[in-house]
Design a protein around this motif. Sequence first.
Motif, PDB file in Angstrom:
ATOM      1  N   ARG A  96      31.433  51.237  45.429  1.00 36.57           N
ATOM      2  CA  ARG A  96      31.727  49.890  45.905  1.00 36.57           C
ATOM      3  C   ARG A  96      32.929  49.320  45.164  1.00 36.57           C
ATOM      4  O   ARG A  96      33.068  49.508  43.952  1.00 36.57           O
ATOM      5  N   PHE A  97      33.785  48.636  45.881  1.00 44.15           N
ATOM      6  CA  PHE A  97      34.963  47.997  45.314  1.00 44.15           C
ATOM      7  C   PHE A  97      34.764  46.474  45.343  1.00 44.15           C
ATOM      8  O   PHE A  97      34.295  45.918  46.340  1.00 44.15           O
ATOM      9  N   VAL A  98      35.153  45.843  44.232  1.00 43.99           N
ATOM     10  CA  VAL A  98      35.055  44.393  44.084  1.00 43.99           C
ATOM     11  C   VAL A  98      36.444  43.848  43.818  1.00 43.99           C
ATOM     12  O   VAL A  98      37.239  44.469  43.089  1.00 43.99           O
ATOM     13  N   ALA A  99      36.767  42.706  44.366  1.00 46.27           N
ATOM     14  CA  ALA A  99      38.089  42.110  44.195  1.00 46.27           C
ATOM     15  C   ALA A  99      38.354  41.783  42.739  1.00 46.27           C
ATOM     16  O   ALA A  99      37.462  41.337  42.001  1.00 46.27           O
ATOM     17  N   GLY A 100      39.599  42.032  42.318  1.00 48.60           N
ATOM     18  CA  GLY A 100      40.010  41.699  40.955  1.00 48.60           C
ATOM     19  C   GLY A 100      39.528  42.665  39.893  1.00 48.60           C
ATOM     20  O   GLY A 100      39.742  42.421  38.696  1.00 48.60           O
ATOM     21  N   THR A 101      38.891  43.767  40.263  1.00 50.23           N
ATOM     22  CA  THR A 101      38.379  44.755  39.306  1.00 50.23           C
ATOM     23  C   THR A 101      39.282  45.988  39.318  1.00 50.23           C
ATOM     24  O   THR A 101      39.723  46.449  40.381  1.00 50.23           O
TER      25      THR A 101
ATOM     26  N   THR B 249      40.635  54.381  53.934  1.00 55.56           N
ATOM     27  CA  THR B 249      40.599  52.928  54.107  1.00 55.56           C
ATOM     28  C   THR B 249      39.565  52.358  53.148  1.00 55.56           C
ATOM     29  O   THR B 249      38.634  53.058  52.701  1.00 55.56           O
ATOM     30  N   VAL B 250      39.719  51.062  52.823  1.00 56.25           N
ATOM     31  CA  VAL B 250      38.776  50.406  51.920  1.00 56.25           C
ATOM     32  C   VAL B 250      38.626  48.952  52.334  1.00 56.25           C
ATOM     33  O   VAL B 250      39.604  48.302  52.743  1.00 56.25           O
ATOM     34  N   SER B 251      37.405  48.461  52.236  1.00 57.66           N
ATOM     35  CA  SER B 251      37.115  47.041  52.446  1.00 57.66           C
ATOM     36  C   SER B 251      36.695  46.445  51.120  1.00 57.66           C
ATOM     37  O   SER B 251      35.840  47.013  50.417  1.00 57.66           O
ATOM     38  N   VAL B 252      37.280  45.317  50.750  1.00 58.90           N
ATOM     39  CA  VAL B 252      36.998  44.667  49.464  1.00 58.90           C
ATOM     40  C   VAL B 252      36.457  43.255  49.737  1.00 58.90           C
ATOM     41  O   VAL B 252      37.163  42.443  50.353  1.00 58.90           O
ATOM     42  N   PRO B 253      35.221  42.951  49.314  1.00 61.19           N
ATOM     43  CA  PRO B 253      34.275  43.885  48.671  1.00 61.19           C
ATOM     44  C   PRO B 253      33.690  44.850  49.690  1.00 61.19           C
ATOM     45  O   PRO B 253      33.524  44.508  50.854  1.00 61.19           O
ATOM     46  N   GLY B 254      33.412  46.059  49.214  1.00 64.08           N
ATOM     47  CA  GLY B 254      32.843  47.044  50.119  1.00 64.08           C
ATOM     48  C   GLY B 254      33.125  48.461  49.696  1.00 64.08           C
ATOM     49  O   GLY B 254      33.319  48.762  48.508  1.00 64.08           O
TER      50      GLY B 254
END
Length: 228
Positions: A31-36, A111-116
């Motif tokens: 999982r990707f989180v914004a600003g991390t 592709t990536v969705s943030v957060p996601g």
Amino acid sequence: MKWILALLVAGWLGGASGAWAETSLDPVPQRFVAGTSYTLGFWVLQHGTHPYEGELSPVGLRFTSPDGESLTFPGTPLPEAGHYAASVVLPEGDWKIEGLQGMFAPYLAGTVSVPGELKAEPVREESIEGFVAQGVDYWGAVRPPGFPDLPAEPAPVAQATAAASAPPPSPPPSRVAEDTGVPAWTLPLAAAGGAALAGAGWWLVRRRETEDEEPPRDPSAETIVISG
């Protein structure tokens, strides 16, 4: 005019057929989180099968949003051939991931969705089959995803070196005696004879020393008795 254009297109396609590369991602966080900050490993392989023999620049990962915003993160070479890593920090949104491959055209890596979640593009089966067909393995335990470990035979030079460094076997004692022209059964007799000669010589020396010594004198023979 049309045939000239056709020839030019054919020539361009023929030249481009030997000049492309593919970018594949290593396993990524769930999982990707914004600003991390996240570190993403990726591989750049010419034709999708082998490392490029030379220096590629620039190499990195480019993230592009649907509205045209673009973020680029440079790649740092890792010890393995064709292997890089990039530290990325993304804001919220949906992003297309492309591998920047130096002189080669960018390649869609996922592709990536943030957060996601990040969804990496799978490695093409044709690339893995081409790697196996060429029969040359460039990596150890760390290798591109999906690429098998090709079996390899020991190097002939290493085998020859190991054989040359081994000490030659020693011949058995009986062969040593025969090669010098002396029968093996004479060795114990020679040793016994040498011991006997040494003993006889010691006895003769001791006897001569005994003969050279002066006999002890009788004290009574030198005593003068005067009677009254």
